[in-house]
Scaffold this active site. Sequence first.
Site, PDB file in Angstrom:
ATOM      1  N   GLY A  88     -10.887   0.475   5.617  1.00 42.06           N
ATOM      2  CA  GLY A  88     -10.477   0.274   4.242  1.00 42.06           C
ATOM      3  C   GLY A  88      -9.129  -0.426   4.191  1.00 42.06           C
ATOM      4  O   GLY A  88      -8.371  -0.416   5.162  1.00 42.06           O
ATOM      5  N   CYS A  89      -8.811  -1.040   3.048  1.00 46.11           N
ATOM      6  CA  CYS A  89      -7.547  -1.773   2.935  1.00 46.11           C
ATOM      7  C   CYS A  89      -6.356  -0.828   2.983  1.00 46.11           C
ATOM      8  O   CYS A  89      -5.380  -1.079   3.711  1.00 46.11           O
ATOM      9  CB  CYS A  89      -7.534  -2.614   1.664  1.00 46.11           C
ATOM     10  SG  CYS A  89      -7.888  -1.711   0.142  1.00 46.11           S
ATOM     11  N   TYR A  90      -6.414   0.271   2.242  1.00 45.52           N
ATOM     12  CA  TYR A  90      -5.305   1.230   2.281  1.00 45.52           C
ATOM     13  C   TYR A  90      -5.142   1.862   3.666  1.00 45.52           C
ATOM     14  O   TYR A  90      -4.020   1.933   4.185  1.00 45.52           O
ATOM     15  CB  TYR A  90      -5.526   2.332   1.244  1.00 45.52           C
ATOM     16  CG  TYR A  90      -5.290   1.931  -0.187  1.00 45.52           C
ATOM     17  CD1 TYR A  90      -4.040   1.517  -0.634  1.00 45.52           C
ATOM     18  CD2 TYR A  90      -6.331   1.990  -1.125  1.00 45.52           C
ATOM     19  CE1 TYR A  90      -3.825   1.168  -1.955  1.00 45.52           C
ATOM     20  CE2 TYR A  90      -6.125   1.652  -2.453  1.00 45.52           C
ATOM     21  CZ  TYR A  90      -4.867   1.237  -2.861  1.00 45.52           C
ATOM     22  OH  TYR A  90      -4.656   0.903  -4.181  1.00 45.52           O
TER      23      TYR A  90
END
Length: 309
Positions: A115-117
């Site tokens: 995921g980006c986070y």
Amino acid sequence: MSVLVFIDGAVGTTGIDIRERLGGRGDIALIALDEARRKDPAARAEALNDADIAILCLPDDAAREAAALVAGGTTRIIDASSAHRVAAGWTYGFPELGAGQAERIATARLVSNPGCYPTAFLALVAPLVRAGLVPADWPLTYNATSGYSGGGKAMIAEFEGGGTDTAFRAYALGLAHKHLPEMQAHAGLAHPPVFAPAVARLNRGMLGEVPLALRQLPGRPEIARIEDTLAAAYADSALVSVAPGDAATIAIEENAGTDRMTLRVCGNADSGHVRLVATLDNLGKGAGGAAVQNLNIMAGLDPLAGLVL
């Protein structure tokens, strides 16, 4: 001979980005389905099983269903959803995460795109936990803000179509975000961090930070040791770098439009406080760029092909 790739979900935000990156490459051949066949389960199953590598850009439940369609086949899978990020049998697709991770991705049949986070959080925290500078059971806080494109077509339409005039919006206030399991698992933590995500009025970009009180940590590490540990972890990376932490300001747009990620250790020697800061593009290193990087590695191609440095 080109690698045959099928993007299942090529009309979504991440799928469109990946398709555009791969479309002009001579070493990649894309399987394309028209609108009618894209919604035909039999046609999708055929495309999935015909591909050398399938990239799933789907909601979690649909990604699980798609993966099941090739369970007995030879197609290799990159799942861009969060469905398999801590699932047994899947390799986590963050090549810079630690020694040997890129090699594991190269030989894996099932790869889960980060995921980006979590990408920013893990880049900052995982090397420090491995080095023993941050205990696995330490209470961590992670504050992060993303561009609205990370919310897909619905959020893009909301921000660009007049559905909201907000400049900054905090969310996941129930503190049960679906990214927490992958942050905990792949950082080697005993407990998930307190995660405070937000979205800002910009299309692309991301800034995440983890504050630390060094004098409260066992061993009371100095700022330079934290910075040196991160610099050593990414010394060989072309995409992840550690910049000096003396910047007066850090812009969330710093790496927007690229596949780079920049880390900084911003500290105060008198107080012993630091802010570990990461900037990246939520659709680049945080999504489509990471998927293309994993595809390259799995296919034995130039790992940086199709990426923006």
